[in-house]
Design a protein around this motif. Structure first.
Motif, mmCIF file in Angstrom:
data_model
loop_
_atom_site.group_PDB
_atom_site.id
_atom_site.type_symbol
_atom_site.label_atom_id
_atom_site.label_comp_id
_atom_site.label_asym_id
_atom_site.label_seq_id
_atom_site.Cartn_x
_atom_site.Cartn_y
_atom_site.Cartn_z
ATOM 1 N N ALA A 1 0.855 -1.182 0.000
ATOM 2 C CA ALA A 1 0.000 0.000 0.000
ATOM 3 C C ALA A 1 0.896 1.238 0.000
ATOM 4 O O ALA A 1 2.102 1.145 0.254
ATOM 5 C CB ALA A 1 -0.890 -0.017 1.242
ATOM 6 N N PRO A 2 0.300 2.392 -0.265
ATOM 7 C CA PRO A 2 1.087 3.632 -0.200
ATOM 8 C C PRO A 2 1.826 3.754 1.138
ATOM 9 O O PRO A 2 1.298 3.348 2.175
ATOM 10 C CB PRO A 2 0.015 4.721 -0.356
ATOM 11 N N ASP A 3 3.021 4.279 1.081
ATOM 12 C CA ASP A 3 3.892 4.436 2.256
ATOM 13 C C ASP A 3 4.261 3.104 2.911
ATOM 14 O O ASP A 3 4.738 3.072 4.041
ATOM 15 C CB ASP A 3 3.253 5.360 3.313
ATOM 16 N N GLU A 4 4.002 2.004 2.215
ATOM 17 C CA GLU A 4 4.323 0.650 2.710
ATOM 18 C C GLU A 4 3.742 0.387 4.097
ATOM 19 O O GLU A 4 4.317 -0.339 4.901
ATOM 20 C CB GLU A 4 5.834 0.404 2.666
ATOM 21 N N MET A 5 2.571 0.970 4.359
ATOM 22 C CA MET A 5 1.910 0.780 5.656
ATOM 23 C C MET A 5 1.341 -0.635 5.787
ATOM 24 O O MET A 5 1.227 -1.163 6.886
ATOM 25 C CB MET A 5 0.781 1.799 5.833
ATOM 26 N N VAL A 6 0.977 -1.232 4.656
ATOM 27 C CA VAL A 6 0.468 -2.600 4.635
ATOM 28 C C VAL A 6 1.180 -3.339 3.513
ATOM 29 O O VAL A 6 1.309 -2.832 2.403
ATOM 30 C CB VAL A 6 -1.062 -2.641 4.405
ATOM 31 N N LYS A 7 1.667 -4.549 3.827
ATOM 32 C CA LYS A 7 2.297 -5.412 2.826
ATOM 33 C C LYS A 7 1.605 -6.770 2.895
ATOM 34 O O LYS A 7 1.339 -7.277 3.990
ATOM 35 C CB LYS A 7 3.788 -5.597 3.114
ATOM 36 N N VAL A 8 1.352 -7.338 1.725
ATOM 37 C CA VAL A 8 0.774 -8.677 1.664
ATOM 38 C C VAL A 8 1.608 -9.523 0.715
ATOM 39 O O VAL A 8 2.247 -9.004 -0.202
ATOM 40 C CB VAL A 8 -0.707 -8.658 1.197
ATOM 41 N N THR A 9 1.592 -10.813 0.933
ATOM 42 C CA THR A 9 2.294 -11.744 0.060
ATOM 43 C C THR A 9 1.308 -12.801 -0.416
ATOM 44 O O THR A 9 0.594 -13.398 0.404
ATOM 45 C CB THR A 9 3.468 -12.420 0.804
ATOM 46 N N PHE A 10 1.281 -12.995 -1.729
ATOM 47 C CA PHE A 10 0.424 -14.009 -2.345
ATOM 48 C C PHE A 10 1.286 -14.986 -3.128
ATOM 49 O O PHE A 10 2.363 -14.636 -3.604
ATOM 50 C CB PHE A 10 -0.537 -13.362 -3.354
ATOM 51 N N VAL B 1 -5.280 -1.989 3.163
ATOM 52 C CA VAL B 1 -5.288 -3.438 2.929
ATOM 53 C C VAL B 1 -5.765 -3.717 1.502
ATOM 54 O O VAL B 1 -5.155 -4.513 0.779
ATOM 55 C CB VAL B 1 -6.153 -4.178 3.976
ATOM 56 N N LEU B 2 -6.838 -3.055 1.094
ATOM 57 C CA LEU B 2 -7.333 -3.233 -0.278
ATOM 58 C C LEU B 2 -6.269 -2.868 -1.305
ATOM 59 O O LEU B 2 -6.073 -3.580 -2.294
ATOM 60 C CB LEU B 2 -8.579 -2.372 -0.508
ATOM 61 N N ASP C 1 -2.626 -4.616 -5.413
ATOM 62 C CA ASP C 1 -1.283 -4.504 -5.981
ATOM 63 C C ASP C 1 -0.695 -5.891 -6.218
ATOM 64 O O ASP C 1 -0.162 -6.193 -7.288
ATOM 65 C CB ASP C 1 -0.395 -3.662 -5.058
ATOM 66 N N ALA C 2 -0.798 -6.749 -5.220
ATOM 67 C CA ALA C 2 -0.248 -8.106 -5.343
ATOM 68 C C ALA C 2 -0.964 -8.894 -6.433
ATOM 69 O O ALA C 2 -0.321 -9.554 -7.261
ATOM 70 C CB ALA C 2 -0.350 -8.846 -4.005
#
Length: 102
Positions: free
Chosen positions: A38-47, A75-76, A81-82
């Motif tokens: 997410a912007p500013d890397e506040m949330v990262k997800v891995t798929f 989160v969205l 993005d992923a």
């Protein structure tokens, strides 16, 4: 007549080989990891390549009880993005097998 049968067997053999290559490439793609941020890397997800979420990291600064909407948006953004990266890699990897097919 026999000559046509040889061509058919050769074509079937080539199709099986291509199908095996497709399966191998799909399995390799599924095993890859794709990170969405997410912007500013506040949330990262891995798929994984087969779109299974493996991990989510939320920066504590993103957690504001008075602004839950912002966290939901982050989160969205990370998930989208992923998944965009998964789709792009899938098209790049598997597209050669589907070009020309409707």
């Amino acid at each position: 007549m026999m000559r046509g049968m040889g061509n058919m067997q050769s074509m079937m053999k080539q199709m099986k080989k291509m199908q095996a290559q497709m399966t191998a490439e799909q399995e390799a793609l599924n095993a890859q990891q794709f990170e969405g941020v997410a912007p500013d890397e506040m949330v990262k997800v891995t798929f994984t390549g087969d779109k299974q979420m493996q991990d989510i990291t939320i920066d504590p600064k993103a957690v504001d009880p008075d602004d839950v909407d912002m966290l939901q948006d982050l989160v969205l953004a990370a998930v989208n993005d992923a998944l965009t990266k998964v789709d792009a890699q899938t098209k790049s990897t598997m597209g050669k097998y589907t070009q020309g097919l409707k």
